[in-house]
Write a protein that holds these residues in place. Structure first.
Motif, PDB file in Angstrom:
ATOM      1  N   THR A  35       0.804  -1.225   0.000  1.00 59.48           N
ATOM      2  CA  THR A  35       0.000   0.000   0.000  1.00 59.48           C
ATOM      3  C   THR A  35       0.837   1.276   0.000  1.00 59.48           C
ATOM      4  OG1 THR A  35      -0.187  -0.246   2.398  1.00 59.48           O
ATOM      5  CG2 THR A  35      -2.036  -1.025   1.067  1.00 59.48           C
ATOM      6  N   ALA A  51      -0.401  -4.294   3.872  1.00 59.92           N
ATOM      7  CA  ALA A  51      -1.702  -4.218   4.541  1.00 59.92           C
ATOM      8  C   ALA A  51      -2.346  -5.596   4.519  1.00 59.92           C
ATOM      9  CB  ALA A  51      -2.604  -3.197   3.849  1.00 59.92           C
ATOM     10  N   GLU A  54      -9.280  -7.770   5.670  1.00 53.40           N
ATOM     11  CA  GLU A  54     -10.314  -6.887   5.150  1.00 53.40           C
ATOM     12  C   GLU A  54     -10.997  -6.091   6.263  1.00 53.40           C
ATOM     13  OE1 GLU A  54     -10.994  -6.317   2.003  1.00 53.40           O
ATOM     14  OE2 GLU A  54      -9.464  -7.738   1.353  1.00 53.40           O
ATOM     15  N   THR A  60     -13.842   2.899   8.049  1.00 47.70           N
ATOM     16  CA  THR A  60     -12.550   3.427   7.610  1.00 47.70           C
ATOM     17  C   THR A  60     -12.646   4.935   7.414  1.00 47.70           C
ATOM     18  OG1 THR A  60     -12.196   1.345   6.417  1.00 47.70           O
ATOM     19  CG2 THR A  60     -10.713   3.164   5.911  1.00 47.70           C
ATOM     20  N   LYS A  65      -9.204   5.709   3.299  1.00 50.72           N
ATOM     21  CA  LYS A  65      -9.838   5.250   2.058  1.00 50.72           C
ATOM     22  C   LYS A  65      -9.034   5.718   0.852  1.00 50.72           C
ATOM     23  CE  LYS A  65     -14.653   5.056   3.654  1.00 50.72           C
ATOM     24  NZ  LYS A  65     -15.988   5.695   3.562  1.00 50.72           N
ATOM     25  N   HIS A  67      -5.869   6.483   0.880  1.00 49.83           N
ATOM     26  CA  HIS A  67      -4.578   5.793   0.930  1.00 49.83           C
ATOM     27  C   HIS A  67      -4.668   4.429   0.245  1.00 49.83           C
ATOM     28  CE1 HIS A  67      -0.625   4.717   2.492  1.00 49.83           C
ATOM     29  NE2 HIS A  67      -1.146   3.605   2.971  1.00 49.83           N
ATOM     30  N   PHE A  68      -5.741   3.689   0.553  1.00 46.95           N
ATOM     31  CA  PHE A  68      -5.906   2.361  -0.050  1.00 46.95           C
ATOM     32  C   PHE A  68      -6.297   2.461  -1.516  1.00 46.95           C
ATOM     33  CE2 PHE A  68      -6.821   1.234   4.506  1.00 46.95           C
ATOM     34  CZ  PHE A  68      -5.670   0.483   4.685  1.00 46.95           C
ATOM     35  N   THR A  73      -6.835  -1.054  -3.836  1.00 49.17           N
ATOM     36  CA  THR A  73      -7.242  -2.172  -3.007  1.00 49.17           C
ATOM     37  C   THR A  73      -8.318  -1.726  -2.025  1.00 49.17           C
ATOM     38  OG1 THR A  73      -6.448  -3.922  -1.523  1.00 49.17           O
ATOM     39  CG2 THR A  73      -5.486  -1.742  -1.232  1.00 49.17           C
ATOM     40  N   THR A  74      -8.959  -2.678  -1.378  1.00 47.34           N
ATOM     41  CA  THR A  74     -10.008  -2.393  -0.396  1.00 47.34           C
ATOM     42  C   THR A  74      -9.365  -2.047   0.951  1.00 47.34           C
ATOM     43  OG1 THR A  74     -10.137  -4.766   0.075  1.00 47.34           O
ATOM     44  CG2 THR A  74     -11.698  -3.873  -1.542  1.00 47.34           C
ATOM     45  N   PRO A  75     -10.115  -1.402   1.863  1.00 45.97           N
ATOM     46  CA  PRO A  75      -9.554  -1.062   3.174  1.00 45.97           C
ATOM     47  C   PRO A  75      -9.089  -2.293   3.943  1.00 45.97           C
ATOM     48  CG  PRO A  75     -11.565   0.164   2.791  1.00 45.97           C
ATOM     49  CD  PRO A  75     -11.456  -0.815   1.671  1.00 45.97           C
ATOM     50  N   LYS A  76      -7.994  -2.127   4.661  1.00 50.61           N
ATOM     51  CA  LYS A  76      -7.409  -3.206   5.453  1.00 50.61           C
ATOM     52  C   LYS A  76      -7.294  -2.778   6.909  1.00 50.61           C
ATOM     53  CE  LYS A  76      -6.541  -5.433   1.572  1.00 50.61           C
ATOM     54  NZ  LYS A  76      -7.357  -6.575   1.144  1.00 50.61           N
ATOM     55  N   LEU A  79      -1.591  -2.481   9.160  1.00 43.96           N
ATOM     56  CA  LEU A  79      -0.548  -1.935   8.300  1.00 43.96           C
ATOM     57  C   LEU A  79       0.804  -2.078   8.998  1.00 43.96           C
ATOM     58  CD1 LEU A  79      -2.275   1.395   7.206  1.00 43.96           C
ATOM     59  CD2 LEU A  79      -2.053  -0.666   5.846  1.00 43.96           C
TER      60      LEU A  79
END
Length: 205
Positions: A35, A51, A54, A60, A65, A67-68, A73-76, A79
């Motif tokens: 990420t 990251a 899920e 988030t 949001k 940053h991802f 990619t989806t939020p994680k 990190l």
């Protein structure tokens, strides 16, 4: 060091070629998404941010949001930055358990189980006063004298006393990788790993 983020599944045991029963820990390692890439020009050091796990978008923040989204990619949830990777990584690349092989030796970092406020016997392994005779009816697990009287008239920092136990960052070194299951993202390592079931761990090569 390069590595991966994982989650402790639990403990089990397997038999080796000689029939010896080996206690081991199962770790769900990855897949992790790159990420962010730290560079000397922008950040003053080099590192790769991974990251893992899920997370719901509604939980988030807007900044995360974005940053991802840069990494597509989806939020994680978790990190972690790693200093060195043997091959070059780009934003959005996926790191899987394939970076490990059977026989590798790894270090695992986790947060140990919290045990609350504990006395000196459980926290530091004190033995208590010993016998129960000579009027010692309620001092079995007491710390005893602290050794500070008119001088220095205080308790030195670091004195082993009762207090909050567990919940510390712990690294266990030189655990051997016994099995790798790429299709299930599972890593089986020898021995125990700090933390409760379901807690996050960092696996370093």
């Amino acid at each position: 060091m390069s590595g991966i983020i994982g989650k402790k599944v639990g403990m089990t045991s397997i038999f080796d070629a000689e029939g010896k029963n080996i206690p081991c820990t199962v770790i769900e390692a990855g897949p992790c998404v790159v990420t962010q890439i730290r560079t000397v020009e922008n950040d003053g050091y080099t590192a790769i941010q991974l990251a893992f796990d899920e997370k719901k978008e509604k939980n988030t923040t807007a900044s995360l949001k974005g940053h991802f989204a840069k990494a597509n990619t989806t939020p994680k949830r978790k990190l972690v930055e790693f200093e060195v990777f043997p091959e070059e990584k780009n934003l959005g690349d996926v790191v899987t358990v394939d970076i490990f092989a059977e026989g590798d030796y790894i270090d695992v970092v986790g947060t140990s189980k919290g045990k609350g406020f504990q006395g000196v016997v459980k926290r530091h392994g004190f033995g208590g006063v010993g016998g129960q005779t000579h009027g010692q009816h309620n001092r079995m697990r007491a710390p005893g004298s602290l050794g500070a009287s008119s001088w220095p008239s205080r308790v030195f920092k670091g004195m082993r006393m009762a207090g909050r136990t567990g919940g510390d960052r712990v690294k266990v070194q030189n655990l051997q990788v016994l099995k790798v299951y790429p299709e299930k993202n599972l890593l089986v390592v020898s021995g125990s790993v700090p933390g409760a079931k379901g807690s996050y761990v960092i696996v370093d090569k």
